[in-house]
Design a protein around this motif. Structure first.
Motif, PDB file in Angstrom:
ATOM      1  N   TYR A 124       0.916  -1.251   0.051  1.00  0.00           N
ATOM      2  CA  TYR A 124       0.084  -0.042   0.040  1.00  0.00           C
ATOM      3  C   TYR A 124       0.694   1.260   0.076  1.00  0.00           C
ATOM      4  O   TYR A 124       1.942   1.371   0.577  1.00  0.00           O
ATOM      5  N   ASN A 135       1.561   5.052  -8.279  1.00  0.00           N
ATOM      6  CA  ASN A 135       1.180   3.894  -7.531  1.00  0.00           C
ATOM      7  C   ASN A 135       2.301   2.578  -8.016  1.00  0.00           C
ATOM      8  O   ASN A 135       2.062   2.074  -8.981  1.00  0.00           O
ATOM      9  N   ALA A 137       2.159  -0.152  -6.080  1.00  0.00           N
ATOM     10  CA  ALA A 137       1.773  -1.432  -5.219  1.00  0.00           C
ATOM     11  C   ALA A 137       1.975  -2.670  -6.116  1.00  0.00           C
ATOM     12  O   ALA A 137       1.673  -2.882  -7.181  1.00  0.00           O
TER      13      ALA A 137
END
Length: 276
Positions: A124, A135, A137
């Motif tokens: 996360y 991002n 992740a």
């Protein structure tokens, strides 16, 4: 209000099933009476319903009791299932509320937050971290952030996994905006038993602080240059007359003193003269 209403509904359902069970028991009584009258020719149907024989009463009560007990058993099971379902719903709602609160707090923090598992895979990132790196992740942190194929030598998370403590590290990252400086703080993430199941990394932009430090160093160097270039002898003395610093000119004037720092302006030197 909703809780009371749910309880009333369950109460009505419970009683309805008992009434249905009693109705089935009564129906069995009537059907048995009809069978005894029409098949076995034992008195009239009405007579069998109202005044059955002793043996018939026992059989009918046995069947009726079976229907009633079975209905109560089924209803009890359903009631237990409804209570378990309600408890599960409450637990899910509570967990979702806590998750939303935690997420709101994490998102409100001005630093980047990263959660990763014990394999260093990113689980996360909060919005701040997404704005810095995008991002990432599902990727390995050392690959996503450092472009490496192995764990960084001074990784604070790796150190936290080893001893369970909090560790810090600094990163100097070239970007289109210039050199950016980040302070990384790693801490272990534990489960309810205390086992380390992951790591939490806080990414703080300290570029502004580093630039201030650089400016101070530049200013200090500039003042040092001026201090050293002045042709008059200069000494800096504190309120107790302790000599803190002198320039090169003063050093040249008093060659018999190897160093002035730490001396006292009121005390004579080894040769019987004051330093200044």
């Amino acid at each position: 209000m909703n809780k009371n209403r749910s309880g009333i509904i369950r109460y009505l359902e419970y009683n309805n099933l008992i009434l249905i069970s009693i109705g089935l028991a009564a129906l069995a009584w009537v059907l048995d009476s009809i069978m005894d009258s029409l098949v076995f020719h034992e008195r009239t149907v009405i007579g069998q319903i109202i005044t059955p024989g002793n043996n018939e009463i026992g059989v009918r009560l046995l069947f009726g009791s079976f229907f009633i007990v079975f209905g109560i058993y089924i209803q009890s099971g359903i009631t237990r299932f409804k209570k378990a379902e309600d408890a599960l719903k409450v637990a899910v709602i509570t967990a979702e509320d806590e998750k939303n609160k935690t997420k709101a707090i994490i998102e409100a923090i001005g630093d980047g937050i990263i959660l990763q598992d014990t394999d260093y895979k990113i689980v996360y990132q909060n919005q701040i971290q997404n704005e810095i790196y995008g991002n990432r992740a599902g990727e390995y942190c050392y690959k996503a952030y450092e472009g490496r194929d192995t764990i960084c030598e001074d990784c604070p998370i790796e150190a936290s996994f080893r001893d369970g403590k909090i560790h810090k590290a600094l990163r100097r990252i070239p970007t289109e905006k210039g050199i950016l400086h980040y302070e990384l703080t790693g801490s272990p993430l534990r489960d309810s038993t205390g086992k380390i199941i992951g790591g939490v990394k806080v990414v703080r932009d300290v570029t502004g602080l580093k630039r201030i430090e650089e400016k101070l160093r530049e200013s200090e160097h500039f003042l040092e240059s001026i201090f050293a270039s002045i042709q008059d002898g200069i000494g800096i003395i504190d309120k107790d007359m302790n000599i803190l610093k002198v320039n090169q000119t003063a050093m040249n004037w008093y060659p018999h003193v190897s160093t002035f720092a730490g001396g006292n302006a009121t005390k004579p030197s080894a040769e019987g003269t004051n330093p200044v």
